[in-house]
Design a protein around this motif. Structure first.
Motif, PDB file in Angstrom:
ATOM      1  N   THR A 228      84.306  16.345  68.981  1.00 53.50           N
ATOM      2  CA  THR A 228      83.909  15.153  68.658  1.00 53.50           C
ATOM      3  C   THR A 228      83.544  14.705  67.022  1.00 53.50           C
ATOM      4  O   THR A 228      83.561  13.670  66.643  1.00 53.50           O
ATOM      5  CB  THR A 228      82.517  14.634  69.360  1.00 53.50           C
ATOM      6  N   ASP A 229      83.431  15.778  66.371  1.00 54.30           N
ATOM      7  CA  ASP A 229      83.196  16.049  64.940  1.00 54.30           C
ATOM      8  C   ASP A 229      83.984  17.033  64.275  1.00 54.30           C
ATOM      9  O   ASP A 229      83.963  18.100  65.015  1.00 54.30           O
ATOM     10  CB  ASP A 229      81.768  15.916  64.784  1.00 54.30           C
TER      11      ASP A 229
ATOM     12  N   ARG B 121      84.504  11.849  62.527  1.00 59.54           N
ATOM     13  CA  ARG B 121      83.875  11.531  63.865  1.00 59.54           C
ATOM     14  C   ARG B 121      84.892  10.837  64.850  1.00 59.54           C
ATOM     15  O   ARG B 121      85.241   9.767  64.622  1.00 59.54           O
ATOM     16  CB  ARG B 121      82.502  11.064  63.805  1.00 59.54           C
TER      17      ARG B 121
ATOM     18  N   ARG C 282      86.454   8.959  71.161  1.00 59.49           N
ATOM     19  CA  ARG C 282      87.313   9.303  72.455  1.00 59.49           C
ATOM     20  C   ARG C 282      87.476   8.005  73.451  1.00 59.49           C
ATOM     21  O   ARG C 282      86.517   7.466  73.538  1.00 59.49           O
ATOM     22  CB  ARG C 282      86.620  10.391  73.068  1.00 59.49           C
TER      23      ARG C 282
END
Length: 212
Positions: A78-79, A158, A161
């Protein structure tokens, strides 16, 4: 043929810099043929593996996300955070993890940050040493150049999704506390207003409605 080609098509950093400069000056895409030509202009002739490896590395750097590309394509990530050439971190939902990914040097981190900023239509240079923007695919970009950042350009990506999690999945992951799903369902059934607050990516009422 030197020993540089023995490691899966890796060529020396200095030689690669020369290829990079020639391609940048001409504005040419780093195809294998153009990379081979640029190498010949420097008096070096390498084998197919070296040329293909150099072309892929340059393509990733010039039109992709460089060394970060494999991390950004990982569906669990995610990051992605970069705090130094050899300090690249990812978050897969369980907190930050240091990865083995590394940049050749601090200049390579700066180049990538500036190129991504340009893709987002923003300026990143000594006169404006920070940027906060979105890339065309929705990825959130934040970058800071020295001297605001200490020692090396700091870069944060970031990843957005596309899949929305169902409420049951959020409960199972601990994102929604025990009983929270019943509260949300009751709020919706009663058509009451409610507020969701939190960090970037927390969501909004429309997202919660879809998840319910």
């Amino acid at each position: 043929m030197g020993s540089a080609g023995s490691a899966g098509g890796v060529i020396p950093a200095g030689l690669l810099d020369g290829v990079r400069r020639r391609l940048a000056e001409s504005g040419a895409e780093p195809t294998p043929a153009r990379v081979a030509q640029a190498l010949r202009e420097q008096g070096r002739v390498l084998g197919d593996a070296e040329v293909l490896g150099a072309a892929e590395q340059l393509r990733s750097e010039l039109v992709g996300s460089g060394p970060l590309e494999p991390l950004l394509t990982d569906p669990r990530v995610t990051d992605v955070l970069v705090s130094a050439p050899d300090r690249v971190w990812v978050d897969r939902g369980g907190g930050l993890e240091l990865t083995p990914v590394a940049f050749p040097d601090a200049a390579a981190v700066r180049r990538l940050a500036q190129r991504l900023a340009a893709v987002a239509g923003r300026r990143l240079d000594d006169a404006r040493p920070w940027v906060d923007a979105r890339l065309p695919d929705g990825t959130r970009l934040h970058a800071v150049l020295p001297p605001v950042a200490v020692g090396c350009t700091c870069l944060s990506l970031r990843v957005v999704r596309p899949r929305a999690f169902m409420l049951g999945e959020l409960v199972a992951a601990g994102t929604v506390p025990p009983g929270g799903d019943r509260v949300l369902r009751a709020l919706l059934a009663a058509r009451l207003s409610f507020l969701i607050s939190g960090g970037t990516g927390t969501g909004n009422p429309e997202m919660v409605l879809r998840r319910l």
